[in-house]
Every structure is written in structure tokens, then in C-alpha cells.
Design a protein around this motif. Structure first.
Motif, PDB file in Angstrom:
ATOM      1  N   ALA A   1       0.840  -1.195   0.000  1.00 30.37           N
ATOM      2  CA  ALA A   1       0.000   0.000   0.000  1.00 30.37           C
ATOM      3  C   ALA A   1       0.879   1.251   0.000  1.00 30.37           C
ATOM      4  CB  ALA A   1      -0.910   0.003   1.227  1.00 30.37           C
ATOM      5  N   ALA A   2       0.564   2.176  -0.867  1.00 33.33           N
ATOM      6  CA  ALA A   2       1.314   3.430  -0.933  1.00 33.33           C
ATOM      7  C   ALA A   2       1.244   4.198   0.377  1.00 33.33           C
ATOM      8  CB  ALA A   2       0.791   4.289  -2.073  1.00 33.33           C
ATOM      9  N   SER A   3       0.172   4.011   1.125  1.00 33.68           N
ATOM     10  CA  SER A   3      -0.025   4.731   2.375  1.00 33.68           C
ATOM     11  C   SER A   3       0.610   4.041   3.586  1.00 33.68           C
ATOM     12  CB  SER A   3      -1.525   4.943   2.622  1.00 33.68           C
ATOM     13  OG  SER A   3      -2.234   3.731   2.506  1.00 33.68           O
ATOM     14  N   CYS A   4       1.330   2.946   3.369  1.00 37.39           N
ATOM     15  CA  CYS A   4       1.984   2.220   4.458  1.00 37.39           C
ATOM     16  C   CYS A   4       3.220   2.988   4.922  1.00 37.39           C
ATOM     17  CB  CYS A   4       2.381   0.819   4.000  1.00 37.39           C
ATOM     18  SG  CYS A   4       3.140  -0.195   5.286  1.00 37.39           S
ATOM     19  N   SER A   5       3.325   3.205   6.231  1.00 38.25           N
ATOM     20  CA  SER A   5       4.496   3.900   6.777  1.00 38.25           C
ATOM     21  C   SER A   5       5.731   3.009   6.689  1.00 38.25           C
ATOM     22  CB  SER A   5       4.250   4.284   8.239  1.00 38.25           C
ATOM     23  OG  SER A   5       4.290   3.133   9.075  1.00 38.25           O
TER      24      SER A   5
ATOM     25  N   ASP B   1      -9.867   4.671   5.956  1.00 45.38           N
ATOM     26  CA  ASP B   1     -10.118   3.518   5.077  1.00 45.38           C
ATOM     27  C   ASP B   1      -9.139   3.434   3.912  1.00 45.38           C
ATOM     28  OD1 ASP B   1     -11.093   5.655   3.591  1.00 45.38           O
ATOM     29  OD2 ASP B   1     -12.924   4.631   2.981  1.00 45.38           O
ATOM     30  N   CYS B   2      -7.966   4.053   4.071  1.00 48.92           N
ATOM     31  CA  CYS B   2      -6.939   3.911   3.028  1.00 48.92           C
ATOM     32  C   CYS B   2      -6.512   2.440   2.976  1.00 48.92           C
ATOM     33  CB  CYS B   2      -5.747   4.826   3.310  1.00 48.92           C
ATOM     34  SG  CYS B   2      -4.653   4.246   4.638  1.00 48.92           S
ATOM     35  N   PRO B   3      -5.837   2.028   1.908  1.00 49.65           N
ATOM     36  CA  PRO B   3      -5.440   0.615   1.813  1.00 49.65           C
ATOM     37  C   PRO B   3      -4.596   0.120   2.983  1.00 49.65           C
ATOM     38  CG  PRO B   3      -5.261   1.671  -0.332  1.00 49.65           C
ATOM     39  CD  PRO B   3      -5.566   2.765   0.673  1.00 49.65           C
ATOM     40  N   ALA B   4      -3.689   0.941   3.495  1.00 48.16           N
ATOM     41  CA  ALA B   4      -2.850   0.499   4.613  1.00 48.16           C
ATOM     42  C   ALA B   4      -3.679   0.324   5.882  1.00 48.16           C
ATOM     43  CB  ALA B   4      -1.707   1.482   4.846  1.00 48.16           C
TER      44      ALA B   4
END
Length: 118
Positions: free
Chosen positions: A19-23, A100-103
Motif C-alpha cells: 500500500a502506498a499509504s503504508c508507513s 479507510d486507506c489501503p494500509a
């Protein structure tokens, strides 16, 4: 831990990592956990992984506050920040407790199995 649970969490962990939103912290914890699966370090890494996921999942009120802030505008740009805040308010009104982002979605799915993991 049941094989079904392990397979599910491994699958969701890969979703999280992609996920692009994963830290970067969550990605590193996920990789450490994956590397420890099936080893003597699995239980310890599972606890660390769960702790990282619990720290990283974004409560909906925090998302709204960030998106509405100057820092949110700097991060996302004015238009996207406005859209994110509006979307977050919509999903909050529908009962969402988290982003609710993918991450965050993957994290919520993993944490739903927390008791089976520990």
C-alpha cells in the motif's frame, strides 16, 4: 496459531506492505514479522508487529484533524486535503472508526485477528 489465520495475516501483511499509504515503520515491522514466521522469534516479533500496527492505524478523528490542518494542506495540497477531510467525515458518519486507506484497511483486518495471533 492456526494455519488459516497465519495464511490470512501473511496475505494481509503483503497487502499492507504494497500500500502506498503504508508507513516505513509498519513496512519494516511487517518484514521483520514475515522473516520470523516459523522461527523461534515468531512470538516476540508478532507482539512487536501488533504493537506497531496499533500505533499506526489512523483513528478517523485524527485523520479529519490532520486533513483540516495546515500540516495536512502542506502534505496533501489544499484540494486533496479538503477532499480527504470530507471523505473522512462521510465514513465517520457511516460508523467508521478508522481511516479507510489501503494500509489502514489492511491493518484493521490484521488486528481483527489479534487474539488468534497472540
Amino acid at each position: 496459531m492456526k494455519k488459516e489465520t497465519l495464511d490470512y495475516v501473511i496475505e494481509k501483511t503483503h497487502v499492507l506492505m504494497n500500500a502506498a499509504s503504508c508507513s516505513s515503520e509498519a513496512k519494516a515491522a511487517a518484514q521483520s514479522w514475515l522473516d520470523a514466521v516459523g522461527t523461534a522469534n515468531e512470538a516476540a516479533e508478532t507482539k512487536k508487529y501488533i504493537a506497531e500496527l496499533e500505533a499506526d492505524i489512523m483513528p478517523i478523528n485524527n485523520l479529519i484533524g490532520f486533513a483540516d490542518s495546515e500540516a495536512g494542506v502542506k502534505c496533501f495540497g489544499a484540494e486533496l486535503a479538503k477532499n480527504i477531510a470530507a471523505h473522512a467525515r462521510e465514513i465517520k458518519a457511516a460508523g467508521a472508526g478508522y481511516c479507510d486507506c489501503p494500509a489502514c484497511t489492511a491493518v484493521a483486518e490484521i488486528l481483527a485477528r489479534k487474539t488468534e495471533l497472540l
